[in-house]
Design a protein around this motif. Structure first.
Motif, PDB file in Angstrom:
ATOM      1  N   LEU A 198      -4.927  -2.518  -0.943  1.00  0.00           N
ATOM      2  CA  LEU A 198      -4.665  -1.115  -0.602  1.00  0.00           C
ATOM      3  C   LEU A 198      -3.632  -0.555  -1.580  1.00  0.00           C
ATOM      4  O   LEU A 198      -2.532  -1.100  -1.731  1.00  0.00           O
ATOM      5  CB  LEU A 198      -4.145  -1.013   0.840  1.00  0.00           C
ATOM      6  CG  LEU A 198      -5.087  -1.553   1.925  1.00  0.00           C
ATOM      7  CD1 LEU A 198      -4.476  -1.338   3.305  1.00  0.00           C
ATOM      8  CD2 LEU A 198      -6.455  -0.892   1.850  1.00  0.00           C
ATOM      9  N   SER A 199      -3.989   0.547  -2.206  1.00  0.00           N
ATOM     10  CA  SER A 199      -3.160   1.113  -3.269  1.00  0.00           C
ATOM     11  C   SER A 199      -2.076   2.026  -2.718  1.00  0.00           C
ATOM     12  O   SER A 199      -2.082   2.418  -1.549  1.00  0.00           O
ATOM     13  CB  SER A 199      -4.038   1.927  -4.232  1.00  0.00           C
ATOM     14  OG  SER A 199      -5.037   1.123  -4.794  1.00  0.00           O
ATOM     15  N   GLY A 200      -1.154   2.388  -3.610  1.00  0.00           N
ATOM     16  CA  GLY A 200      -0.018   3.226  -3.239  1.00  0.00           C
ATOM     17  C   GLY A 200      -0.284   4.709  -3.432  1.00  0.00           C
ATOM     18  O   GLY A 200      -1.375   5.137  -3.847  1.00  0.00           O
TER      19      GLY A 200
ATOM     20  N   SER B 161       3.264  -0.814  -2.061  1.00  0.00           N
ATOM     21  CA  SER B 161       4.034   0.355  -1.639  1.00  0.00           C
ATOM     22  C   SER B 161       3.440   0.962  -0.366  1.00  0.00           C
ATOM     23  O   SER B 161       3.410   0.308   0.663  1.00  0.00           O
ATOM     24  CB  SER B 161       4.113   1.362  -2.802  1.00  0.00           C
ATOM     25  OG  SER B 161       5.110   2.309  -2.564  1.00  0.00           O
ATOM     26  N   MET B 162       2.897   2.197  -0.409  1.00  0.00           N
ATOM     27  CA  MET B 162       2.183   2.700   0.774  1.00  0.00           C
ATOM     28  C   MET B 162       1.061   1.740   1.163  1.00  0.00           C
ATOM     29  O   MET B 162       0.785   1.533   2.358  1.00  0.00           O
ATOM     30  CB  MET B 162       1.606   4.094   0.494  1.00  0.00           C
ATOM     31  CG  MET B 162       0.734   4.622   1.630  1.00  0.00           C
ATOM     32  SD  MET B 162      -0.060   6.190   1.257  1.00  0.00           S
ATOM     33  CE  MET B 162      -1.385   5.690   0.158  1.00  0.00           C
ATOM     34  N   GLY B 163       0.422   1.128   0.173  1.00  0.00           N
ATOM     35  CA  GLY B 163      -0.642   0.161   0.460  1.00  0.00           C
ATOM     36  C   GLY B 163      -0.091  -1.157   0.981  1.00  0.00           C
ATOM     37  O   GLY B 163      -0.780  -1.877   1.716  1.00  0.00           O
ATOM     38  N   GLY B 164       1.154  -1.482   0.619  1.00  0.00           N
ATOM     39  CA  GLY B 164       1.799  -2.652   1.205  1.00  0.00           C
ATOM     40  C   GLY B 164       2.074  -2.415   2.679  1.00  0.00           C
ATOM     41  O   GLY B 164       1.864  -3.305   3.521  1.00  0.00           O
ATOM     42  N   HIS B 165       2.533  -1.197   2.987  1.00  0.00           N
ATOM     43  CA  HIS B 165       2.670  -0.805   4.401  1.00  0.00           C
ATOM     44  C   HIS B 165       1.314  -0.936   5.098  1.00  0.00           C
ATOM     45  O   HIS B 165       1.225  -1.498   6.202  1.00  0.00           O
ATOM     46  CB  HIS B 165       3.194   0.637   4.492  1.00  0.00           C
ATOM     47  CG  HIS B 165       2.646   1.444   5.617  1.00  0.00           C
ATOM     48  ND1 HIS B 165       3.089   1.312   6.919  1.00  0.00           N
ATOM     49  CD2 HIS B 165       1.665   2.386   5.632  1.00  0.00           C
ATOM     50  CE1 HIS B 165       2.403   2.138   7.695  1.00  0.00           C
ATOM     51  NE2 HIS B 165       1.536   2.804   6.944  1.00  0.00           N
TER      52      HIS B 165
ATOM     53  N   ALA C 135       2.081  -8.411   0.009  1.00  0.00           N
ATOM     54  CA  ALA C 135       2.410  -7.027  -0.346  1.00  0.00           C
ATOM     55  C   ALA C 135       3.391  -7.001  -1.505  1.00  0.00           C
ATOM     56  O   ALA C 135       4.265  -7.859  -1.620  1.00  0.00           O
ATOM     57  CB  ALA C 135       3.008  -6.303   0.857  1.00  0.00           C
ATOM     58  N   PHE C 136       3.228  -5.987  -2.348  1.00  0.00           N
ATOM     59  CA  PHE C 136       4.182  -5.673  -3.403  1.00  0.00           C
ATOM     60  C   PHE C 136       4.983  -4.449  -2.965  1.00  0.00           C
ATOM     61  O   PHE C 136       4.391  -3.405  -2.623  1.00  0.00           O
ATOM     62  CB  PHE C 136       3.450  -5.290  -4.700  1.00  0.00           C
ATOM     63  CG  PHE C 136       2.686  -6.413  -5.335  1.00  0.00           C
ATOM     64  CD1 PHE C 136       3.257  -7.174  -6.339  1.00  0.00           C
ATOM     65  CD2 PHE C 136       1.385  -6.696  -4.935  1.00  0.00           C
ATOM     66  CE1 PHE C 136       2.544  -8.206  -6.932  1.00  0.00           C
ATOM     67  CE2 PHE C 136       0.679  -7.728  -5.525  1.00  0.00           C
ATOM     68  CZ  PHE C 136       1.254  -8.483  -6.529  1.00  0.00           C
ATOM     69  N   ALA C 137       6.292  -4.567  -2.976  1.00  0.00           N
ATOM     70  CA  ALA C 137       7.168  -3.418  -2.706  1.00  0.00           C
ATOM     71  C   ALA C 137       6.667  -2.571  -1.538  1.00  0.00           C
ATOM     72  O   ALA C 137       6.531  -1.349  -1.657  1.00  0.00           O
ATOM     73  CB  ALA C 137       7.278  -2.553  -3.968  1.00  0.00           C
ATOM     74  N   PRO C 138       6.394  -3.214  -0.384  1.00  0.00           N
ATOM     75  CA  PRO C 138       5.840  -2.421   0.726  1.00  0.00           C
ATOM     76  C   PRO C 138       6.869  -1.465   1.330  1.00  0.00           C
ATOM     77  O   PRO C 138       8.072  -1.757   1.324  1.00  0.00           O
ATOM     78  CB  PRO C 138       5.472  -3.500   1.760  1.00  0.00           C
ATOM     79  CG  PRO C 138       6.431  -4.613   1.485  1.00  0.00           C
ATOM     80  CD  PRO C 138       6.624  -4.624  -0.011  1.00  0.00           C
ATOM     81  N   ILE C 139       6.377  -0.361   1.851  1.00  0.00           N
ATOM     82  CA  ILE C 139       7.221   0.509   2.685  1.00  0.00           C
ATOM     83  C   ILE C 139       7.275  -0.203   4.035  1.00  0.00           C
ATOM     84  O   ILE C 139       6.396  -0.046   4.884  1.00  0.00           O
ATOM     85  CB  ILE C 139       6.616   1.919   2.790  1.00  0.00           C
ATOM     86  CG1 ILE C 139       6.394   2.517   1.404  1.00  0.00           C
ATOM     87  CG2 ILE C 139       7.515   2.830   3.625  1.00  0.00           C
ATOM     88  CD1 ILE C 139       5.584   3.810   1.400  1.00  0.00           C
TER      89      ILE C 139
ATOM     90  N   GLN D 244      13.614   3.458   0.278  1.00  0.00           N
ATOM     91  CA  GLN D 244      12.284   3.829   0.787  1.00  0.00           C
ATOM     92  C   GLN D 244      11.521   2.606   1.309  1.00  0.00           C
ATOM     93  O   GLN D 244      10.564   2.740   2.069  1.00  0.00           O
ATOM     94  CB  GLN D 244      11.440   4.466  -0.329  1.00  0.00           C
ATOM     95  CG  GLN D 244      11.938   5.810  -0.827  1.00  0.00           C
ATOM     96  CD  GLN D 244      11.537   6.968   0.082  1.00  0.00           C
ATOM     97  OE1 GLN D 244      11.212   6.788   1.256  1.00  0.00           O
ATOM     98  NE2 GLN D 244      11.590   8.166  -0.456  1.00  0.00           N
ATOM     99  N   LEU D 245      11.925   1.406   0.898  1.00  0.00           N
ATOM    100  CA  LEU D 245      11.129   0.202   1.177  1.00  0.00           C
ATOM    101  C   LEU D 245      11.705  -0.631   2.321  1.00  0.00           C
ATOM    102  O   LEU D 245      10.960  -1.135   3.161  1.00  0.00           O
ATOM    103  CB  LEU D 245      10.996  -0.645  -0.101  1.00  0.00           C
ATOM    104  CG  LEU D 245      10.519   0.113  -1.353  1.00  0.00           C
ATOM    105  CD1 LEU D 245      10.444  -0.825  -2.555  1.00  0.00           C
ATOM    106  CD2 LEU D 245       9.162   0.771  -1.120  1.00  0.00           C
TER     107      LEU D 245
END
Ligand SMILES: N[C@@H](CCC(=O)N[C@@H](CSC=O)C(=O)NCC(=O)O)C(=O)O
Length: 293
Positions: A52-54, A159-163, A181-185, A243-244
């Motif tokens: 899932l992308s950001g 990011s948003m996709g990590g969330h 996840a990478f750098a998830p929110i 933000q994360l």
């Protein structure tokens, strides 16, 4: 036939397919890209890793510069990159900002007008898209569809996709074999991006937000070992701007007495695809460990 093939590109010994289909859930055409490794093209059933992308992304960003195909080819894993929202609706305010509306769905089913009719990304990702993708070639209509093993699926994102990856995994126990996840929110109820998106899509009730917040959801996790890998770059400006909030997530995991979270801070890495491409092999290997078990 559910999918139209817009492009089929030789890639890492397999093929990258750019697909589109009509979605009854979003009421729009949806783009989705799929990487079929050589093993799939040779007729083997292969497991699937969904990415899932950001914010601001389409299926192209990661498939062109995330280099997940390198690990996926090695482990015989198919990749699926869905889009980040419905497109082309022209809803009021849909394109006013880069962190809300088009390409910024936060992967929830919106409850507020004008979003609730079409911004139903959780249902799209957990129901409609799997049913179309994993329904076999006669239904899906693209080369290699029969090779996708819908019983072996993991999820990842940025990011948003990590969330999105963390929350869909925690909300749907058993649907995915692992998550990363990478750098998830990681605690959207407590950061500006999440507060804006959840107010817009879900309304003002912060109790409702908790149902879509990984840090809140993990406190109620009953699924055993988390099978979860998270990477965050210490040079990530969005991390520095809070933000994360991965520390909040880690604290919640510890508080709930859960095992199976590997949270790594990668020295100097930022929020970009230079970060993802540096560690995408690790995330594919993490998924493959559970998908091929
Ligand atoms: N336009 C913004 C930067 C937007 C950005 O960094 N988007 C990230 C995802 S952020 C969280 O979900 C991204 O992946 N962008 C696409 C890319 O190819 O890098 C700004 O100007 O700050």
């Amino acid at each position: 036939m559910a999918f139209t093939t817009k492009a089929s590109i030789a890639n890492f010994g397999g093929r990258l397919l750019k697909l589109s289909h009509k979605s009854a859930t979003t009421g729009t055409d949806m783009a989705v890209s799929v990487f079929l490794p050589a093993q799939a093209l040779a007729g083997s059933r292969v497991p699937v890793l969904i990415y899932l992308s950001g914010l601001t992304c389409s299926p192209d960003n990661c498939s062109e510069k995330g280099f997940f195909q390198h690990g996926a080819a090695r482990h015989g894993v198919a990749l699926v990159w869905p889009d980040t929202s419905p497109r082309g609706l022209n809803l009021p305010g849909e394109k006013d900002s880069w962190d809300f509306g088009e390409a910024a769905s936060f992967y929830v089913d919106a409850a507020r007008d004008p979003w609730s009719a079409n911004y139903r990304m959780e249902s799209y990702l957990t129901q409609e898209l799997p049913s179309l993708l994993f329904g076999g070639q006669a239904k899906a209509g693209f080369e290699g569809a029969d090779s996708l093993d819908g019983g072996r699926v993991s999820i990842t994102g940025h990011s948003m996709g990590g969330h999105g990856a963390l929350t869909l995994y925690l909300k749907h126990p058993g649907m995915y074999r692992s998550v990363s996840a990478f750098a998830p929110i990681a605690n959207p109820s407590q950061c500006p991006w999440g507060e804006k998106a959840f107010t817009g899509y879900l309304g003002e009730d912060r109790e409702e937000w908790k149902k879509h917040d990984a840090t809140e959801l993990v406190k109620g996790w009953k699924g055993g070992d988390l099978k979860m890998l998270i990477d965050v770059g210490t040079g990530d400006n969005f991390y520095k701007q809070k933000q994360l909030l991965p520390e909040n997530f880690e604290q919640a995991v510890k508080g709930a007495g859960l095992s199976g979270l590997t949270l790594r801070y990668q020295d100097g890495y930022d929020h970009s695809y230079f970060f993802m491409s540096s560690f995408s092999d690790d995330h594919v290997a993490h998924a493959a460990k559970y998908l091929n078990a």
